[in-house]
Design an enzyme around this catalytic site. Structure first.
Site, PDB file in Angstrom:
ATOM      1  N   SER A  67       0.831  -1.209   0.000  1.00 17.72           N
ATOM      2  CA  SER A  67       0.000   0.000   0.000  1.00 17.72           C
ATOM      3  C   SER A  67       0.861   1.251   0.000  1.00 17.72           C
ATOM      4  CB  SER A  67      -0.901   0.009   1.228  1.00 17.72           C
ATOM      5  OG  SER A  67      -1.565   1.257   1.323  1.00 17.72           O
ATOM      6  N   TYR A 122      -0.881   0.022  10.445  1.00 16.39           N
ATOM      7  CA  TYR A 122      -1.105  -0.612   9.136  1.00 16.39           C
ATOM      8  C   TYR A 122       0.028  -0.234   8.178  1.00 16.39           C
ATOM      9  CZ  TYR A 122      -3.496  -1.038   4.530  1.00 16.39           C
ATOM     10  OH  TYR A 122      -3.840  -1.321   3.226  1.00 16.39           O
TER      11      TYR A 122
HETATM   12  N1  LIG Z   1      -9.106  -0.587  -0.626  1.00 12.56           N
HETATM   13  C1  LIG Z   1      -8.079   0.223  -0.677  1.00 12.56           C
HETATM   14  O1  LIG Z   1      -8.240   1.446  -0.822  1.00 12.56           O
HETATM   15  C2  LIG Z   1      -6.689  -0.319  -0.580  1.00 12.56           C
HETATM   16  C3  LIG Z   1      -5.635   0.570  -0.786  1.00 12.56           C
HETATM   17  C4  LIG Z   1      -4.342   0.099  -0.735  1.00 12.56           C
HETATM   18  C5  LIG Z   1      -4.104  -1.233  -0.470  1.00 12.56           C
HETATM   19  N2  LIG Z   1      -5.126  -2.087  -0.244  1.00 12.56           N
HETATM   20  C6  LIG Z   1      -4.801  -3.483   0.033  1.00 12.56           C
HETATM   21  O2  LIG Z   1      -5.470  -4.306  -0.884  1.00 12.56           O
HETATM   22  C7  LIG Z   1      -5.732  -5.559  -0.280  1.00 12.56           C
HETATM   23  C8  LIG Z   1      -7.208  -5.900  -0.432  1.00 12.56           C
HETATM   24  O3  LIG Z   1      -7.930  -4.914   0.238  1.00 12.56           O
HETATM   25  P1  LIG Z   1      -9.483  -4.679   0.137  1.00 12.56           P
HETATM   26  O4  LIG Z   1      -9.684  -3.256   0.029  1.00 12.56           O
HETATM   27  O5  LIG Z   1     -10.087  -5.565  -0.884  1.00 12.56           O
HETATM   28  O6  LIG Z   1      -9.927  -5.046   1.614  1.00 12.56           O
HETATM   29  P2  LIG Z   1     -10.477  -6.352   2.319  1.00 12.56           P
HETATM   30  O7  LIG Z   1     -11.790  -6.685   1.788  1.00 12.56           O
HETATM   31  O8  LIG Z   1     -10.353  -6.101   3.789  1.00 12.56           O
HETATM   32  O9  LIG Z   1      -9.454  -7.474   1.886  1.00 12.56           O
HETATM   33  C9  LIG Z   1      -8.536  -8.060   2.706  1.00 12.56           C
HETATM   34  C10 LIG Z   1      -8.520  -9.548   2.426  1.00 12.56           C
HETATM   35  O10 LIG Z   1      -7.490 -10.143   3.208  1.00 12.56           O
HETATM   36  C11 LIG Z   1      -8.003 -11.334   3.737  1.00 12.56           C
HETATM   37  N3  LIG Z   1      -7.320 -11.716   4.971  1.00 12.56           N
HETATM   38  C12 LIG Z   1      -7.094 -10.959   6.065  1.00 12.56           C
HETATM   39  N4  LIG Z   1      -6.460 -11.688   6.988  1.00 12.56           N
HETATM   40  C13 LIG Z   1      -6.306 -12.926   6.468  1.00 12.56           C
HETATM   41  C14 LIG Z   1      -5.725 -14.125   6.951  1.00 12.56           C
HETATM   42  N5  LIG Z   1      -5.184 -14.197   8.165  1.00 12.56           N
HETATM   43  N6  LIG Z   1      -5.726 -15.201   6.151  1.00 12.56           N
HETATM   44  C15 LIG Z   1      -6.295 -15.153   4.926  1.00 12.56           C
HETATM   45  N7  LIG Z   1      -6.847 -14.051   4.415  1.00 12.56           N
HETATM   46  C16 LIG Z   1      -6.850 -12.960   5.188  1.00 12.56           C
HETATM   47  C17 LIG Z   1      -9.447 -11.069   4.027  1.00 12.56           C
HETATM   48  O11 LIG Z   1     -10.104 -12.304   4.058  1.00 12.56           O
HETATM   49  P3  LIG Z   1     -11.525 -12.550   4.776  1.00 12.56           P
HETATM   50  O12 LIG Z   1     -12.517 -12.264   3.727  1.00 12.56           O
HETATM   51  O13 LIG Z   1     -11.495 -13.964   5.181  1.00 12.56           O
HETATM   52  O14 LIG Z   1     -11.615 -11.600   5.943  1.00 12.56           O
HETATM   53  C18 LIG Z   1      -9.814 -10.213   2.825  1.00 12.56           C
HETATM   54  O15 LIG Z   1     -10.249 -11.019   1.764  1.00 12.56           O
HETATM   55  C19 LIG Z   1      -5.264  -5.457   1.150  1.00 12.56           C
HETATM   56  O16 LIG Z   1      -3.974  -5.982   1.265  1.00 12.56           O
HETATM   57  C20 LIG Z   1      -5.237  -3.965   1.389  1.00 12.56           C
HETATM   58  O17 LIG Z   1      -4.327  -3.622   2.391  1.00 12.56           O
HETATM   59  C21 LIG Z   1      -6.424  -1.651  -0.322  1.00 12.56           C
END
Ligand SMILES: NC(=O)c1ccc[n+]([C@@H]2O[C@H](COP(=O)([O-])OP(=O)(O)OC[C@H]3O[C@@H](n4cnc5c(N)ncnc54)[C@H](OP(=O)(O)O)[C@@H]3O)[C@@H](O)[C@H]2O)c1
Ligand SMILES: Cc1cc2nc3c(=O)[nH]c(=O)nc-3n(C[C@H](O)[C@H](O)[C@H](O)COP(=O)(O)OP(=O)(O)OC[C@H]3O[C@@H](n4cnc5c(N)ncnc54)[C@H](O)[C@@H]3O)c2cc1C
Lengths: 441, 245
Positions: free
Chosen positions: B137, B150
């Protein structure tokens, strides 16, 4: 947030929710006293808006199973028709019924019981629906088909979301040999000649006519009548035959900004005239047209609804019974041609017989056209309502954004029964849209 | 011509799903890995039907480090590429008070993702090819008051990815670091994000397939973020402490 239908009129403030799965939807339905389902927002008016709670199916969009023996596809309600075509046309399958845009969801197609250019032959969307799952106010889901919960099945098809939320469905696709349509265009002098053309060609798979609304007098309803057939593989040229489902990619254009209305009207009239004289000189020329250009010419211009400018636009669509179609069309076209204010192109289509609880189609002729919203056209629309009523016609809710409850009530003797069912089954309190409130459904 | 599979770790997230769709649309079979993988059954059939590819489900917990080698061993086929989307935003103010919560955020963004990619890296190295993609990120580019727990874990993960890339560069294995700015996902739903700076998950998915194909090293998805982060990184500490971004 601000929400509107495709016509961008009316624009209403609404709370919108987008559950990720059926369990979340269920929780939501249980907690909200009143709500309406929304698919892809392609209905023109306020059918898919409830200010208190509008719930979109945009995340409930997964395809679940396909049976290549029967062409039956099981999918969640938010799947777009366009995605189904993208996935299955290369394997030789196409929707049995499709509206003039592929950007509609299965839920929206079922709730409006949409029709296509083949209604006279294949009926409305219901023809391809094997079953639907409908979530009621309690959050429980009922499987509905012609055999199981037939009443809920019947009223949900065409029920405009007012009977519950469709979560899943099984529909059948049609096998096709190619991605091409053979189109025949016939220029005809007036609407009467167009009607004769439809009647003489009941066997054609697809048929539709464009009417030049500017023409009057003996030319009233000057039209291009267009027929289409799926092309067989053997009828393709050598090169196309190798890849029968590959069609040339076209660039997607976006309507650049809110156009003033006259631009589109000028454009459509010019296109019409060009086609009219070209087709005329070639004497009913046949053309090979790819599926996208044939069924969805407007989809090539994304956000074309902005072309009408900020105030938005309304679409008028009625259907007239067969025996009063000629008189009704004549009266409607006269008023439209005289006003010279509306859209200059209208679409005319022959419907086949249909008998259903609340769906729009019935045997006869349907006429559809767009108007930019302003005081003058709103008056004209009321006049068209009156003429339609006078000829025993009724109106398409998926296009309506401004009709009065009185007009609506006078247009259709099935409304009483629908209202009663809504009351008796507790649908009325749980499922309501800005449109259903306006029309006192 | 059958292509080899792509593994998506954290497949329930919107970015994970979009990435799976993007690779499947290019004809790759897909391995979806997540906690409670069984709940992804509808996504499995969806991807499989849309793109006519094989899709399999795999139980995976990023925090269960001990299981990672065996997780890789039990995959039906070693994938051509693996994309780790796993992450946990957590609640900054909670993280400030509750060390356990903070540790969970750190482990979920750094330790867990690093561990599984390390296990895959060794197998890819031995095989002599493959691509590893880590979603880190922009929050890791500079610690900020509003989300530094984070951010610090993402910073660790970003450094891990760059080191891994450096180590494997001569071994035929490529590593892509994805630093998405804002993405419209379930996580950010309801937040008031500026539209021009916010990517759709589908955009992220496509950008990842392109990065894998073109062997890009670090991508921001929407390129204005490269500029924004360059500016943010270069604000002097004194000034930085007086502003709130
Ligand atoms: N949205 C943004 O603006 C943004 C910006 C920069 C970076 N990111 C990064 O992009 C990625 C996806 O984010 P998102 O926005 O789609 O959010 P999200 O829905 O919270 O996605 C996070 C994913 O990680 C999984 N996860 C967390 N802990 C885990 C574990 N111990 N074992 C297996 N899976 C696990 C969650 O699975 P569960 O469904 O089982 O909880 C979920 O599917 C993340 O790494 C986030 O930091 C997002
Ligand atoms: C360019 C264009 C061309 C068109 N051509 C045609 C045509 O040729 N023939 C035709 O029949 N129509 C046509 N339409 C209208 C369109 O097909 C219908 O309005 C259709 O219902 C839109 O689907 P949607 O998914 O966008 O639904 P929305 O517009 O979001 O909703 C429409 C109605 O369906 C209900 N609904 C949506 N999803 C669900 C659900 N899951 N459960 C219960 N109710 C639900 C809503 O409550 C609402 O009443 C056209 C529209 C456009 C913009």
């Amino acid at each position: 947030m601000k929400l509107s239908g495709w016509g961008r009129y009316p624009i209403l403030e609404a709370n919108i929710h987008a559950p990720r799965n059926v369990a979340a939807l269920q929780e939501f339905v249980r907690s909200e006293p009143t709500l309406i389902a929304r698919g892809n927002g392609r209905a023109y008016g306020d059918s898919a808006i409830n200010s208190a709670a509008t719930v979109t199916t945009c995340h409930l969009n997964r395809m679940l199973a396909f049976d290549p023996e029967t062409g039956q596809l099981t999918a969640e309600a938010g799947v777009l028709l366009g995605d189904i075509i993208a996935a299955f046309l290369p394997r030789g399958w196409f929707p049995i019924v499709t509206p003039g845009t592929k950007f509609v969801t299965l839920g929206g197609a079922i709730a409006a019981d949409v029709h296509g250019k083949n209604h006279h032959k294949d009926g409305s969307f219901r023809s391809c629906v094997d079953w639907i799952d409908v979530m009621g106010a309690s959050g429980s889901v009922a499987r509905c088909s012609r055999a199981e919960n037939p009443m809920l099945f019947e009223y949900t098809l065409g029920g405009m979301g007012l009977t519950g939320i469709i979560t899943q469905t099984a529909i059948r696709l049609r096998p096709v040999e190619t991605a091409w349509i053979c189109q025949t265009i016939h220029p005809v002098r007036n609407f009467k000649a167009a009607m004769d053309m439809f009647e003489a060609n009941q066997g054609a798979t697809y048929s539709v006519a464009w009417i030049d609304c500017l023409a009057g007098g003996a030319d009233l309803g000057r039209s291009l009548v267009m027929f289409g057939e799926h092309v067989r593989r053997d009828d393709l040229s050598e090169t196309h035959r190798q890849m029968p489902f590959i069609v040339p990619k076209k660039p997607k254009r976006k309507a650049p900004f809110d156009f003033p209305g006259f631009v589109l009207n000028g454009l459509t009239v010019r296109t019409f005239n060009a086609l009219y004289y070209r087709a005329g000189s070639r004497k009913a020329g046949q053309q090979l047209v790819d599926w996208d250009a044939y069924f969805y010419p407007l989809d090539a211009i994304l956000e074309w609804n902005r072309i009408y400018g900020r105030k938005g636009f309304a679409q008028f669509q009625c259907v007239l019974p067969l025996d009063s179609s000629e008189a009704g069309l004549s009266a409607l076209l006269k008023v439209i041609s005289k006003a010279q204010a509306g859209s200059f192109l209208a679409v005319l289509k022959r419907f086949g017989a249909q008998d259903s609880a609340f769906s729009f189609p019935m045997e006869g002729y349907t006429l559809a056209l767009d108007f930019p919203i302003n005081a003058k056209t709103l008056r004209l629309l009321t006049e068209l309502d009156r003429i339609t009523l006078g000829h025993g016609g009724r109106f398409y809710l998926a296009k309506d954004s401004r009709m009065s409850a009185e007009t609506f009530a006078a247009s259709d003797n099935r409304i009483k029964a629908f209202r009663a069912e809504r009351k008796d089954n507790n649908w009325r309190d749980a499922f309501a849209s800005a449109q259903s409130e306006r029309l006192a459904l | 011509m059958t292509k080899s599979p792509v593994l998506v770790l954290g497949a329930r997230s919107d970015i994970g799903k979009a990435t799976a769709h993007a690779f499947a649309s290019l004809g790759h079979p897909i391995q979806l890995a997540a906690r409670r993988a069984g709940t992804l059954e509808a996504d499995r059939s969806d991807i499989s039907l849309r793109y006519n590819v094989e899709v399999s489900l795999h139980e995976f917990d990023a925090l269960d480090i001990q299981s990672h080698n065996s997780f890789v061993d039990h995959l039906p086929e070693l994938p051509e590429a693996a994309v780790c989307v796993v992450g946990l935003m957590g609640d900054q103010s909670e993280n400030e008070r509750d060390l356990e919560a903070a540790t969970r955020v750190m482990r979920s963004n750094f330790e867990g993702p690093a561990s599984i990619l390390a296990a895959l890296a060794n197998c890819f190295e031995e095989r002599g090819y493959g691509t590893l993609v880590g979603i880190s990120s922009v929050a890791g580019e500079r610690g900020r008051a509003t989300n530094y727990v984070y951010g610090s874990a993402k910073a660790g993960f970003t450094a891990f990815l760059s080191g891994l890339r450096n180590r494997l560069a001569q071994k035929g294995v490529h590593v892509v670091t994805v630093l998405p700015g804002f993405v419209a996902t379930q996580l950010t739903e309801g937040m008031d994000l500026p539209a021009k700076l916010t990517a759709q998950p589908e955009e992220v998915g496509k950008a990842i397939t392109r990065a894998v194909e073109k062997k890009q090293n670090v991508i921001y998805v929407r390129s204005v973020w490269r500029l924004i982060m360059m500016i943010i990184r270069n604000i002097p500490e004194k000034t930085f402490n007086r502003i709130n971004i």
